[in-house]
Design a protein around this motif. Structure first.
Motif, mmCIF file in Angstrom:
data_model
loop_
_atom_site.group_PDB
_atom_site.id
_atom_site.type_symbol
_atom_site.label_atom_id
_atom_site.label_comp_id
_atom_site.label_asym_id
_atom_site.label_seq_id
_atom_site.Cartn_x
_atom_site.Cartn_y
_atom_site.Cartn_z
ATOM 1 N N ASP A 168 61.180 104.174 35.042
ATOM 2 C CA ASP A 168 61.265 103.545 33.717
ATOM 3 C C ASP A 168 62.251 104.271 32.808
ATOM 4 O OD1 ASP A 168 59.368 101.583 34.340
ATOM 5 O OD2 ASP A 168 57.723 102.934 33.861
ATOM 6 N N LYS A 224 67.188 97.452 35.875
ATOM 7 C CA LYS A 224 66.457 96.481 35.071
ATOM 8 C C LYS A 224 67.283 95.210 34.936
ATOM 9 C CE LYS A 224 64.159 100.004 32.233
ATOM 10 N NZ LYS A 224 63.942 100.526 30.870
ATOM 11 N N THR A 255 65.087 100.993 36.341
ATOM 12 C CA THR A 255 63.639 100.891 36.468
ATOM 13 C C THR A 255 63.125 101.976 37.416
ATOM 14 O OG1 THR A 255 63.684 98.505 36.156
ATOM 15 C CG2 THR A 255 61.715 99.419 37.175
#
Length: 243
Positions: free
Chosen positions: A182, A231, A216
Protein backbone atom coordinates in the motif's frame (compact mmCIF):
# COMPACT_ATOMS: atom_id res chain seq x y z
CA UNK A 1 -59.41 -11.47 23.97
CA UNK A 2 -56.95 -14.37 24.09
CA UNK A 3 -57.11 -14.71 20.32
CA UNK A 4 -56.45 -10.98 19.96
CA UNK A 5 -53.33 -11.29 22.12
CA UNK A 6 -52.06 -14.20 20.03
CA UNK A 7 -52.52 -12.22 16.82
CA UNK A 8 -50.73 -9.19 18.27
CA UNK A 9 -47.81 -11.41 19.34
CA UNK A 10 -47.71 -12.99 15.91
CA UNK A 11 -47.66 -9.60 14.20
CA UNK A 12 -44.96 -8.39 16.60
CA UNK A 13 -42.80 -11.46 15.92
CA UNK A 14 -43.34 -11.04 12.18
CA UNK A 15 -42.20 -7.42 11.97
CA UNK A 16 -39.28 -7.97 14.36
CA UNK A 17 -38.02 -10.97 12.40
CA UNK A 18 -38.54 -9.12 9.11
CA UNK A 19 -36.57 -6.16 10.51
CA UNK A 20 -33.70 -8.50 11.46
CA UNK A 21 -33.78 -10.27 8.09
CA UNK A 22 -33.68 -7.07 6.02
CA UNK A 23 -31.06 -5.50 8.29
CA UNK A 24 -28.73 -8.50 8.00
CA UNK A 25 -29.10 -8.43 4.21
CA UNK A 26 -28.01 -4.79 4.23
CA UNK A 27 -25.22 -5.20 6.77
CA UNK A 28 -23.67 -8.26 5.12
CA UNK A 29 -23.56 -6.38 1.81
CA UNK A 30 -21.95 -3.44 3.60
CA UNK A 31 -19.29 -5.52 5.35
CA UNK A 32 -18.27 -7.52 2.27
CA UNK A 33 -18.59 -10.94 0.72
CA UNK A 34 -15.70 -12.92 2.20
CA UNK A 35 -16.36 -16.65 2.02
CA UNK A 36 -16.68 -18.58 5.29
CA UNK A 37 -13.52 -20.58 4.56
CA UNK A 38 -11.55 -17.34 4.13
CA UNK A 39 -12.62 -15.69 7.39
CA UNK A 40 -9.94 -14.67 9.86
CA UNK A 41 -10.56 -15.35 13.56
CA UNK A 42 -11.51 -11.69 14.09
CA UNK A 43 -14.03 -11.78 11.23
CA UNK A 44 -15.44 -15.07 12.48
CA UNK A 45 -16.01 -13.71 16.00
CA UNK A 46 -17.52 -10.49 14.59
CA UNK A 47 -19.95 -12.53 12.50
CA UNK A 48 -21.03 -14.61 15.50
CA UNK A 49 -21.56 -11.45 17.58
CA UNK A 50 -23.66 -9.81 14.86
CA UNK A 51 -25.79 -12.96 14.65
CA UNK A 52 -26.25 -13.02 18.42
CA UNK A 53 -27.29 -9.35 18.51
CA UNK A 54 -29.73 -9.95 15.66
CA UNK A 55 -31.26 -12.89 17.55
CA UNK A 56 -31.78 -10.64 20.57
CA UNK A 57 -33.88 -8.30 18.41
CA UNK A 58 -36.06 -11.11 17.08
CA UNK A 59 -36.75 -12.39 20.62
CA UNK A 60 -36.96 -9.03 22.41
CA UNK A 61 -40.02 -7.58 24.11
CA UNK A 62 -41.69 -4.81 22.11
CA UNK A 63 -40.31 -2.04 24.36
CA UNK A 64 -36.72 -3.35 24.02
CA UNK A 65 -36.56 -3.84 20.21
CA UNK A 66 -35.05 -0.48 19.33
CA UNK A 67 -32.56 -0.67 22.19
CA UNK A 68 -31.27 -4.00 20.87
CA UNK A 69 -31.39 -2.68 17.30
CA UNK A 70 -29.17 0.24 18.32
CA UNK A 71 -26.67 -2.28 19.75
CA UNK A 72 -26.65 -4.13 16.42
CA UNK A 73 -26.23 -0.98 14.31
CA UNK A 74 -23.46 0.30 16.60
CA UNK A 75 -21.53 -2.98 16.43
CA UNK A 76 -21.85 -3.15 12.63
CA UNK A 77 -20.73 0.49 12.33
CA UNK A 78 -17.68 -0.15 14.52
CA UNK A 79 -16.82 -3.28 12.52
CA UNK A 80 -17.13 -1.33 9.27
CA UNK A 81 -14.93 1.50 10.57
CA UNK A 82 -12.24 -0.97 11.70
CA UNK A 83 -12.41 -2.63 8.27
CA UNK A 84 -11.80 0.72 6.56
CA UNK A 85 -8.89 1.52 8.89
CA UNK A 86 -7.25 -1.87 8.35
CA UNK A 87 -7.35 -1.28 4.59
CA UNK A 88 -5.09 1.74 5.15
CA UNK A 89 -3.06 0.57 8.16
CA UNK A 90 -0.93 -2.52 7.71
CA UNK A 91 0.19 -2.62 11.41
CA UNK A 92 -3.43 -2.63 12.59
CA UNK A 93 -4.31 -5.25 9.97
CA UNK A 94 -1.54 -7.51 11.26
CA UNK A 95 -2.61 -6.87 14.87
CA UNK A 96 -6.23 -7.88 14.23
CA UNK A 97 -5.76 -10.58 11.62
CA UNK A 98 -2.30 -11.89 12.45
CA UNK A 99 0.35 -12.88 9.91
CA UNK A 100 0.93 -16.04 7.87
CA UNK A 101 3.46 -18.25 9.66
CA UNK A 102 5.99 -20.64 8.14
CA UNK A 103 5.65 -24.09 9.71
CA UNK A 104 7.89 -26.04 7.30
CA UNK A 105 11.00 -24.60 5.67
CA UNK A 106 13.09 -26.65 3.22
CA UNK A 107 11.65 -29.88 4.55
CA UNK A 108 12.22 -29.02 8.24
CA UNK A 109 9.24 -28.67 10.57
CA UNK A 110 9.61 -25.50 12.66
CA UNK A 111 8.32 -26.76 16.00
CA UNK A 112 8.63 -23.43 17.81
CA UNK A 113 6.19 -21.88 15.34
CA UNK A 114 3.81 -24.80 15.84
CA UNK A 115 3.85 -24.17 19.58
CA UNK A 116 3.17 -20.46 19.15
CA UNK A 117 0.19 -21.23 16.94
CA UNK A 118 -1.04 -24.13 19.14
CA UNK A 119 -0.97 -26.17 15.95
CA UNK A 120 0.01 -29.77 16.61
CA UNK A 121 1.76 -32.33 14.42
CA UNK A 122 -1.41 -34.37 13.87
CA UNK A 123 -3.14 -31.31 12.42
CA UNK A 124 -0.10 -30.49 10.30
CA UNK A 125 0.15 -33.98 8.80
CA UNK A 126 -3.61 -34.04 8.18
CA UNK A 127 -3.45 -30.73 6.30
CA UNK A 128 -0.41 -31.93 4.33
CA UNK A 129 -2.28 -35.05 3.22
CA UNK A 130 -5.16 -32.85 2.04
CA UNK A 131 -2.58 -31.14 -0.21
CA UNK A 132 -1.39 -34.50 -1.54
CA UNK A 133 1.82 -34.49 0.52
CA UNK A 134 2.78 -37.54 2.58
CA UNK A 135 6.31 -36.54 3.54
CA UNK A 136 7.38 -33.09 4.86
CA UNK A 137 10.70 -33.66 3.07
CA UNK A 138 8.86 -32.91 -0.20
CA UNK A 139 7.97 -29.42 1.03
CA UNK A 140 10.01 -26.30 0.38
CA UNK A 141 7.65 -24.08 2.38
CA UNK A 142 4.40 -24.69 4.24
CA UNK A 143 2.63 -21.59 5.54
CA UNK A 144 -0.31 -21.49 7.92
CA UNK A 145 -2.51 -18.65 6.69
CA UNK A 146 -4.49 -16.30 8.92
CA UNK A 147 -7.64 -18.16 7.84
CA UNK A 148 -6.27 -21.40 9.32
CA UNK A 149 -5.57 -22.95 5.91
CA UNK A 150 -2.19 -24.50 5.09
CA UNK A 151 -0.48 -23.33 1.89
CA UNK A 152 2.17 -25.70 0.55
CA UNK A 153 4.98 -24.98 -1.93
CA UNK A 154 6.65 -28.21 -2.92
CA UNK A 155 10.31 -28.64 -3.76
CA UNK A 156 11.05 -28.52 -7.47
CA UNK A 157 11.42 -32.32 -8.00
CA UNK A 158 7.93 -32.86 -6.56
CA UNK A 159 6.12 -30.13 -8.49
CA UNK A 160 3.90 -31.01 -11.43
CA UNK A 161 5.52 -30.31 -14.78
CA UNK A 162 4.15 -27.75 -17.22
CA UNK A 163 5.04 -27.29 -20.89
CA UNK A 164 7.42 -24.49 -19.91
CA UNK A 165 9.31 -26.81 -17.57
CA UNK A 166 10.36 -29.25 -20.29
CA UNK A 167 14.15 -29.28 -20.73
CA UNK A 168 14.57 -26.47 -18.19
CA UNK A 169 16.68 -26.87 -15.03
CA UNK A 170 14.56 -26.97 -11.88
CA UNK A 171 15.36 -24.57 -9.06
CA UNK A 172 13.77 -24.64 -5.62
CA UNK A 173 11.36 -21.72 -5.18
CA UNK A 174 12.24 -18.91 -2.81
CA UNK A 175 9.87 -17.64 -0.15
CA UNK A 176 8.19 -14.45 -1.42
CA UNK A 177 9.20 -11.34 0.54
CA UNK A 178 7.07 -8.19 0.75
CA UNK A 179 8.97 -4.97 0.07
CA UNK A 180 6.13 -2.48 -0.48
CA UNK A 181 2.56 -2.71 0.81
CA UNK A 182 0.00 0.00 0.00
CA UNK A 183 2.76 2.44 -0.94
CA UNK A 184 4.77 1.87 2.27
CA UNK A 185 8.27 0.35 2.16
CA UNK A 186 8.77 -2.61 4.52
CA UNK A 187 12.18 -1.53 5.75
CA UNK A 188 12.98 -4.59 7.91
CA UNK A 189 12.42 -6.90 4.92
CA UNK A 190 14.86 -4.81 2.86
CA UNK A 191 17.45 -5.12 5.61
CA UNK A 192 16.84 -8.87 5.89
CA UNK A 193 17.70 -9.24 2.19
CA UNK A 194 20.65 -6.82 2.45
CA UNK A 195 18.94 -4.49 -0.01
CA UNK A 196 18.79 -0.71 0.15
CA UNK A 197 15.92 1.70 -0.37
CA UNK A 198 17.94 3.19 -3.23
CA UNK A 199 18.11 -0.21 -4.95
CA UNK A 200 14.36 -0.61 -4.57
CA UNK A 201 13.59 2.83 -5.98
CA UNK A 202 15.96 2.14 -8.90
CA UNK A 203 14.20 -1.14 -9.65
CA UNK A 204 10.81 0.57 -9.50
CA UNK A 205 12.02 3.35 -11.79
CA UNK A 206 13.15 0.69 -14.29
CA UNK A 207 9.51 -0.41 -14.41
CA UNK A 208 8.33 3.17 -15.01
CA UNK A 209 7.14 3.64 -11.43
CA UNK A 210 7.65 7.27 -10.48
CA UNK A 211 6.19 7.28 -6.95
CA UNK A 212 5.54 4.76 -4.19
CA UNK A 213 1.95 6.04 -4.24
CA UNK A 214 1.54 4.09 -7.48
CA UNK A 215 2.39 0.74 -5.87
CA UNK A 216 -0.14 -1.56 -4.22
CA UNK A 217 2.37 -4.38 -3.73
CA UNK A 218 5.99 -5.02 -4.61
CA UNK A 219 8.09 -7.94 -3.49
CA UNK A 220 10.62 -10.60 -4.37
CA UNK A 221 8.64 -13.48 -5.87
CA UNK A 222 9.35 -17.22 -5.67
CA UNK A 223 11.72 -16.99 -8.65
CA UNK A 224 13.84 -14.29 -6.99
CA UNK A 225 12.59 -11.48 -9.24
CA UNK A 226 10.94 -8.22 -8.23
CA UNK A 227 7.19 -8.29 -8.87
CA UNK A 228 5.33 -4.97 -8.88
CA UNK A 229 1.56 -4.52 -8.80
CA UNK A 230 0.56 -0.95 -9.63
CA UNK A 231 -2.60 0.78 -8.45
CA UNK A 232 -5.23 1.69 -10.98
CA UNK A 233 -4.81 5.28 -12.23
CA UNK A 234 -7.97 6.42 -10.42
CA UNK A 235 -6.66 5.33 -7.00
CA UNK A 236 -3.62 7.60 -6.78
CA UNK A 237 -2.55 11.11 -7.66
CA UNK A 238 -0.03 10.78 -10.46
CA UNK A 239 1.51 14.18 -9.65
CA UNK A 240 2.22 13.34 -6.03
CA UNK A 241 5.60 11.85 -5.18
CA UNK A 242 7.14 10.42 -2.04
CA UNK A 243 10.76 10.93 -1.12
Amino acid sequence: EGESVQWSELLRDTWQTTLVFLSLLLFTRLLGETQVGQLTFYEYISGITIGSLAANIAAADADKVWSHYYDLVLFVALTYIVTLITLKSRPLRKLLEGSPTIVIEKGRIIEENLRKLRYNLDELYSDLRKQGVLDPAEVQYAILETTGELSVIKKAPYQALTKQDVNLPAADPQFPVELVMDGVVIEHNLRKLNLSREWLMGQLAAQQVVSLDEVTYAGIDSTGKLFVNRKTPSSFDGNKTKP
